[in-house]
Design an enzyme around this catalytic site. Sequence first.
Site, PDB file in Angstrom:
ATOM      1  N   GLY A  18      -0.067  24.705  -2.083  1.00  0.00           N
ATOM      2  CA  GLY A  18       1.245  24.796  -2.711  1.00  0.00           C
ATOM      3  C   GLY A  18       1.677  23.603  -3.539  1.00  0.00           C
ATOM      4  N   SER A  24       6.635  18.891  -6.179  1.00  0.00           N
ATOM      5  CA  SER A  24       6.432  19.938  -5.166  1.00  0.00           C
ATOM      6  C   SER A  24       6.709  19.410  -3.762  1.00  0.00           C
ATOM      7  CB  SER A  24       4.988  20.446  -5.202  1.00  0.00           C
ATOM      8  OG  SER A  24       4.719  21.150  -6.390  1.00  0.00           O
ATOM      9  N   ILE A  25       7.333  20.246  -2.940  1.00  0.00           N
ATOM     10  CA  ILE A  25       7.558  19.885  -1.544  1.00  0.00           C
ATOM     11  C   ILE A  25       6.208  19.598  -0.867  1.00  0.00           C
ATOM     12  CG2 ILE A  25       8.301  20.799   0.687  1.00  0.00           C
ATOM     13  CD1 ILE A  25      10.664  22.134  -0.826  1.00  0.00           C
ATOM     14  N   VAL A  70      -3.376  33.216  -3.087  1.00  0.00           N
ATOM     15  CA  VAL A  70      -3.268  33.716  -1.708  1.00  0.00           C
ATOM     16  C   VAL A  70      -3.197  35.239  -1.627  1.00  0.00           C
ATOM     17  CG1 VAL A  70      -2.265  31.591  -0.765  1.00  0.00           C
ATOM     18  CG2 VAL A  70      -0.737  33.407  -1.636  1.00  0.00           C
ATOM     19  N   TYR A 163      19.163  35.101  -3.991  1.00  0.00           N
ATOM     20  CA  TYR A 163      17.871  34.810  -3.342  1.00  0.00           C
ATOM     21  C   TYR A 163      17.131  36.128  -3.068  1.00  0.00           C
ATOM     22  CZ  TYR A 163      14.495  31.946  -0.783  1.00  0.00           C
ATOM     23  OH  TYR A 163      13.354  31.302  -0.367  1.00  0.00           O
ATOM     24  N   LYS A 170      11.326  35.573   3.360  1.00  0.00           N
ATOM     25  CA  LYS A 170      11.453  34.435   4.298  1.00  0.00           C
ATOM     26  C   LYS A 170      11.741  34.932   5.707  1.00  0.00           C
ATOM     27  CE  LYS A 170      10.743  30.883   1.553  1.00  0.00           C
ATOM     28  NZ  LYS A 170       9.392  30.276   1.529  1.00  0.00           N
ATOM     29  N   THR A 201      12.602  21.486  -7.533  1.00  0.00           N
ATOM     30  CA  THR A 201      11.165  21.568  -7.812  1.00  0.00           C
ATOM     31  C   THR A 201      10.959  22.532  -8.973  1.00  0.00           C
ATOM     32  OG1 THR A 201      10.950  23.402  -6.287  1.00  0.00           O
ATOM     33  CG2 THR A 201      10.579  21.209  -5.379  1.00  0.00           C
ATOM     34  N   LEU A 202       9.680  22.726  -9.340  1.00  0.00           N
ATOM     35  CA  LEU A 202       9.326  23.694 -10.377  1.00  0.00           C
ATOM     36  C   LEU A 202       9.904  25.067 -10.027  1.00  0.00           C
ATOM     37  CD1 LEU A 202       7.550  23.983 -12.954  1.00  0.00           C
ATOM     38  CD2 LEU A 202       5.685  24.674 -11.447  1.00  0.00           C
TER      39      LEU A 202
HETATM   40  P1  NAD Z   1       6.689  24.574  -6.171  1.00  0.00           P
HETATM   41  O1  NAD Z   1       6.772  25.458  -7.365  1.00  0.00           O
HETATM   42  O2  NAD Z   1       6.350  23.173  -6.380  1.00  0.00           O
HETATM   43  O3  NAD Z   1       5.676  25.205  -5.099  1.00  0.00           O
HETATM   44  C1  NAD Z   1       5.447  26.588  -4.975  1.00  0.00           C
HETATM   45  C2  NAD Z   1       3.948  26.771  -4.945  1.00  0.00           C
HETATM   46  O4  NAD Z   1       3.593  28.135  -4.692  1.00  0.00           O
HETATM   47  C3  NAD Z   1       3.289  26.369  -6.282  1.00  0.00           C
HETATM   48  O5  NAD Z   1       2.349  25.359  -6.048  1.00  0.00           O
HETATM   49  C4  NAD Z   1       2.623  27.646  -6.720  1.00  0.00           C
HETATM   50  O6  NAD Z   1       1.400  27.423  -7.410  1.00  0.00           O
HETATM   51  C5  NAD Z   1       2.390  28.329  -5.392  1.00  0.00           C
HETATM   52  N1  NAD Z   1       2.085  29.757  -5.531  1.00  0.00           N
HETATM   53  C6  NAD Z   1       2.854  30.738  -6.081  1.00  0.00           C
HETATM   54  N2  NAD Z   1       2.183  31.903  -6.080  1.00  0.00           N
HETATM   55  C7  NAD Z   1       0.970  31.665  -5.505  1.00  0.00           C
HETATM   56  C8  NAD Z   1      -0.187  32.455  -5.222  1.00  0.00           C
HETATM   57  N3  NAD Z   1      -0.243  33.773  -5.545  1.00  0.00           N
HETATM   58  N4  NAD Z   1      -1.257  31.869  -4.630  1.00  0.00           N
HETATM   59  C9  NAD Z   1      -1.225  30.549  -4.310  1.00  0.00           C
HETATM   60  N5  NAD Z   1      -0.171  29.747  -4.549  1.00  0.00           N
HETATM   61  C10 NAD Z   1       0.905  30.297  -5.146  1.00  0.00           C
HETATM   62  O7  NAD Z   1       8.106  24.730  -5.433  1.00  0.00           O
HETATM   63  P2  NAD Z   1       8.602  24.228  -3.983  1.00  0.00           P
HETATM   64  O8  NAD Z   1      10.077  24.261  -4.074  1.00  0.00           O
HETATM   65  O9  NAD Z   1       7.897  22.992  -3.617  1.00  0.00           O
HETATM   66  O10 NAD Z   1       8.178  25.427  -3.032  1.00  0.00           O
HETATM   67  C11 NAD Z   1       7.351  25.254  -1.893  1.00  0.00           C
HETATM   68  C12 NAD Z   1       7.872  26.054  -0.696  1.00  0.00           C
HETATM   69  O11 NAD Z   1       9.128  25.516  -0.294  1.00  0.00           O
HETATM   70  C13 NAD Z   1       8.119  27.525  -0.971  1.00  0.00           C
HETATM   71  O12 NAD Z   1       7.727  28.281   0.166  1.00  0.00           O
HETATM   72  C14 NAD Z   1       9.625  27.594  -1.127  1.00  0.00           C
HETATM   73  O13 NAD Z   1      10.120  28.877  -0.816  1.00  0.00           O
HETATM   74  C15 NAD Z   1      10.036  26.576  -0.098  1.00  0.00           C
HETATM   75  N6  NAD Z   1      11.406  26.058  -0.197  1.00  0.00           N
HETATM   76  C16 NAD Z   1      11.844  25.499  -1.370  1.00  0.00           C
HETATM   77  C17 NAD Z   1      13.152  25.004  -1.453  1.00  0.00           C
HETATM   78  C18 NAD Z   1      13.677  24.413  -2.725  1.00  0.00           C
HETATM   79  O14 NAD Z   1      14.900  24.359  -2.900  1.00  0.00           O
HETATM   80  N7  NAD Z   1      12.833  23.957  -3.629  1.00  0.00           N
HETATM   81  C19 NAD Z   1      13.980  25.075  -0.322  1.00  0.00           C
HETATM   82  C20 NAD Z   1      13.500  25.645   0.866  1.00  0.00           C
HETATM   83  C21 NAD Z   1      12.195  26.134   0.906  1.00  0.00           C
HETATM   84  O1  0WE Z   2      12.221  29.533  -2.112  1.00  0.00           O
HETATM   85  C1  0WE Z   2      12.803  29.101  -3.084  1.00  0.00           C
HETATM   86  C2  0WE Z   2      12.351  29.462  -4.487  1.00  0.00           C
HETATM   87  C3  0WE Z   2      11.086  30.260  -4.488  1.00  0.00           C
HETATM   88  C4  0WE Z   2      10.744  30.896  -5.809  1.00  0.00           C
HETATM   89  C5  0WE Z   2      11.151  30.408  -7.050  1.00  0.00           C
HETATM   90  C6  0WE Z   2      10.769  31.064  -8.218  1.00  0.00           C
HETATM   91  C7  0WE Z   2      11.233  30.626  -9.586  1.00  0.00           C
HETATM   92  C8  0WE Z   2      10.236  31.011 -10.658  1.00  0.00           C
HETATM   93  C9  0WE Z   2       9.964  32.029  -5.769  1.00  0.00           C
HETATM   94  N1  0WE Z   2       9.586  32.682  -6.891  1.00  0.00           N
HETATM   95  C10 0WE Z   2       9.966  32.207  -8.096  1.00  0.00           C
HETATM   96  N2  0WE Z   2       9.556  32.893  -9.217  1.00  0.00           N
HETATM   97  C11 0WE Z   2       9.699  32.401 -10.475  1.00  0.00           C
HETATM   98  O2  0WE Z   2       9.355  33.068 -11.455  1.00  0.00           O
HETATM   99  N3  0WE Z   2      13.921  28.312  -2.892  1.00  0.00           N
HETATM  100  C12 0WE Z   2      14.406  28.142  -1.540  1.00  0.00           C
HETATM  101  C13 0WE Z   2      14.680  27.692  -3.989  1.00  0.00           C
HETATM  102  C14 0WE Z   2      15.775  28.640  -4.331  1.00  0.00           C
HETATM  103  O3  0WE Z   2      15.553  29.700  -5.143  1.00  0.00           O
HETATM  104  C15 0WE Z   2      16.739  30.407  -5.239  1.00  0.00           C
HETATM  105  C16 0WE Z   2      17.716  29.768  -4.481  1.00  0.00           C
HETATM  106  C17 0WE Z   2      17.095  28.636  -3.899  1.00  0.00           C
HETATM  107  C18 0WE Z   2      17.723  27.640  -2.975  1.00  0.00           C
HETATM  108  C19 0WE Z   2      17.020  31.567  -5.954  1.00  0.00           C
HETATM  109  C20 0WE Z   2      18.315  32.086  -5.916  1.00  0.00           C
HETATM  110  C21 0WE Z   2      19.287  31.475  -5.172  1.00  0.00           C
HETATM  111  C22 0WE Z   2      19.011  30.303  -4.435  1.00  0.00           C
END
Ligand code: NAD
Ligand code: 0WE
Length: 263
Positions: A18, A24-25, A70, A163, A170, A201-202
């Site tokens: 990821g 990225s987290i 995945v 969301y 989730k 993040t992205l």
């Molecule tokens: P990120 O975009 O940096 O990471 C998301 C990753 O998922 C990317 O590296 C992407 O390549 C990977 N991914 C997507 N589709 C895939 C696939 N088919 N196969 C393999 N990899 C795939 O963003 P992030 O915010 O670091 O997200 C990481 C995790 O943290 C996610 O599960 C997200 O739901 C969770 N999360 C994010 C936030 C936030 O606010 N950013 C808050 C809570 C939880």
């Molecule tokens: O889990 C997430 C985001 C995950 C995510 C983000 C994207 C953006 C780009 C999954 N799929 C995509 N697909 C894309 O094309 N978070 C917890 C961050 C997040 O996303 C939201 C939130 C929060 C917080 C979307 C709506 C409302 C709140």
Amino acid sequence: MAAGTGDRFEGKQGLVLGVANKRSIAWGIAKRLADEGAQLAFTFQGERIEKNVRELADSISSPLVTECDVRSDEDVARVFSQVADAFGGGLDVVVHSVAFAAAEDLEGRFTDTPRDRFWLALDVSAYSLVSCARAAEPLMEARGGGSIVTMTYLGGERAVPHYNVMGVAKSALDASVRYLAWDLGQKNIRVNAISAGPVRTLAARSIAGFTTMEALVEERAPLHRHIDADDVGAAAAYLLSDEARNLTATTLYVDSGYHAMGM
Ligand code: NAD
Ligand code: 0WE
């Protein structure tokens, strides 16, 4: 080892799924584990981010960087076989930090989610933990146990506007953590989740209303401040370390306390 960190991962080997870029987290977690002595393999999805991930992985002397979508059983099987080769048949730690829903399903009405994109979100964001845990099991068993951490969000427990299908995914992920913890507990493999507050993040940057959400955290969370990927790294390092040897099937909230509020 940097000042203020420990050496809890000396001699430990892990796989991180990821990382997309330095925000990225998963990278926040990887940095902390590497700082504390872990040797880490990485997966990336798609050529577009390969270079990013290779550069980051090289900076902490990673022995393996390999592609993994995945959604593909073949990719997952190949990755864990490469990990077994790189790490002498064992594995201590897995970081699962992967989620995806179609952008159009993260705006508008959940009601409108079509069947194929509902399953896409659940496939990438929830089932992938199950397939990775299954593939990790024999490698962790070879080490006498292991620890798996995944990333979740409050939107799986409460309705967070927009969301949408990610919230349903989730929720499935959270339940999967509990059932995996039951199955794998027998092999001394622990499975936990971190529920993070919003991090830029992205995956988050493109979300409409993200700025509004950050303002709400500042106003309503007990600590009135945001969290960052390094905060998640510290929490994940704890859950993945032997210090958490009797924690499994739990969710640790890294959200400035936001989840506890009713208003
Ligand atoms: P990120 O975009 O940096 O990471 C998301 C990753 O998922 C990317 O590296 C992407 O390549 C990977 N991914 C997507 N589709 C895939 C696939 N088919 N196969 C393999 N990899 C795939 O963003 P992030 O915010 O670091 O997200 C990481 C995790 O943290 C996610 O599960 C997200 O739901 C969770 N999360 C994010 C936030 C936030 O606010 N950013 C808050 C809570 C939880
Ligand atoms: O889990 C997430 C985001 C995950 C995510 C983000 C994207 C953006 C780009 C999954 N799929 C995509 N697909 C894309 O094309 N978070 C917890 C961050 C997040 O996303 C939201 C939130 C929060 C917080 C979307 C709506 C409302 C709140």
